[in-house]
Design a protein around this motif. Structure first.
Motif, PDB file in Angstrom:
ATOM      1  N   SER A   1      49.027  97.498 117.109  1.00 49.48           N
ATOM      2  CA  SER A   1      47.864  97.199 116.266  1.00 49.48           C
ATOM      3  C   SER A   1      47.781  95.695 116.022  1.00 49.48           C
ATOM      4  O   SER A   1      48.681  94.937 116.400  1.00 49.48           O
ATOM      5  CB  SER A   1      47.964  97.952 114.940  1.00 49.48           C
TER       6      SER A   1
ATOM      7  N   TYR B   1      43.654  98.491 117.160  1.00 46.55           N
ATOM      8  CA  TYR B   1      44.872  99.210 117.546  1.00 46.55           C
ATOM      9  C   TYR B   1      44.657  99.912 118.876  1.00 46.55           C
ATOM     10  O   TYR B   1      43.522 100.077 119.330  1.00 46.55           O
ATOM     11  CB  TYR B   1      45.280 100.238 116.480  1.00 46.55           C
TER      12      TYR B   1
ATOM     13  N   PHE C   1      51.800 100.492 112.604  1.00 51.62           N
ATOM     14  CA  PHE C   1      50.839 100.055 111.588  1.00 51.62           C
ATOM     15  C   PHE C   1      51.602  99.441 110.417  1.00 51.62           C
ATOM     16  O   PHE C   1      52.573 100.026 109.929  1.00 51.62           O
ATOM     17  CB  PHE C   1      50.042 101.235 111.031  1.00 51.62           C
TER      18      PHE C   1
END
Length: 249
Positions: free
Chosen positions: A72, A83, A114
């Motif tokens: 991401s 992402y 993330f």
């Protein structure tokens, strides 16, 4: 005479403007990031799955059955992508395209997984549809990687491993989960872009098992998602997994 001079002046302005527009077009190129995969220098594709072709630093023979992971905040200087899910088994997600990139020196960075800011439970429908979610009892959000396969145990029998990377969660008190953001940034440095380019990003799968922590699959094989300490070990090992490969342009 004055009218003639004005026309000449206007022509110069139009010519200069058109030239500048052409220069701007010439100075913009397309850049493709291409993720490739290897095991300590030996190329790995979906065709290598389900066979005991690889050996870990600890000496276990392993086969890969599934390997997909998330990157991401993919940043190429001033350009960025949110992402991408990369799935080796399905040969998908290997390339990320940036269009109309200005030529010059570009920094290349991305995040593995993330960050907490982006790891919002349930909001990414494409990831929901392929079961990349983390169960709510572990705090929700999304996997960073699902790496599944078999290894030869101490009795030389086939045993399963599920090397699943998520945000680290301490579940010792189910009413008070403690989280640690284990996403990490990969900085591949500066790259000089002079033309349409393909930038290779190499993933050395073997690094997940060896640096800085030698991974013992006989001890850490399954049920790793709720293992807070194991997730931190994975975080440390992942930081040497990616490197810059060939840049063709």
């Amino acid at each position: 005479m004055k009218k003639y001079i004005n026309l000449v002046f206007l022509s110069i302005i139009l010519f200069t403007s058109c030239s500048e527009d052409n220069d701007q077009e010439i100075n913009k190129v397309d850049v493709t990031l291409k993720f490739t995969h290897h095991w300590a220098g030996t190329s790995v594709t979906s065709e290598d799955f389900n066979e005991f072709k690889f050996t870990t630093e600890n000496g276990e023979s392993v086969s890969i059955e599934r390997l997909r992971y998330l990157v991401s905040n993919i940043i190429l200087d001033a350009d960025s992508k949110d992402y991408q899910l990369i799935n080796i088994g399905e040969d998908s997600g290997f390339e990320i395209e940036f269009n109309e990139v200005t030529i010059g020196t570009k920094s290349l960075k991305f995040t593995f997984g993330f960050t907490d800011e982006d790891n919002i439970d349930g909001v990414y429908q494409d990831l929901n549809s392929v079961s990349f979610n983390v169960p709510g009892m572990m705090g929700g959000g999304y996997h960073f990687m699902q790496f599944d396969g078999k290894y030869k145990d101490l009795n030389n029998a086939d045993a399963s491993f599920n090397y699943h990377v998520i945000r680290a969660v301490d579940m010792s008190d189910s009413d008070n989960l403690v989280f640690e953001d284990t996403a990490f940034e990969i900085d591949l440095g500066n790259i000089e872009i002079t033309n349409n380019a393909t930038i290779e990003i190499k993933m050395d799968i073997s690094e997940w098992f060896k640096n800085p922590n030698t991974w013992n699959l006989n001890e850490l094989n399954t049920v790793l998602m709720p293992n807070f300490d194991a997730q931190k070990l994975m975080n440390a090992n992942g930081k040497t997994v990616f490197s810059l490969g060939d840049v063709s342009q």
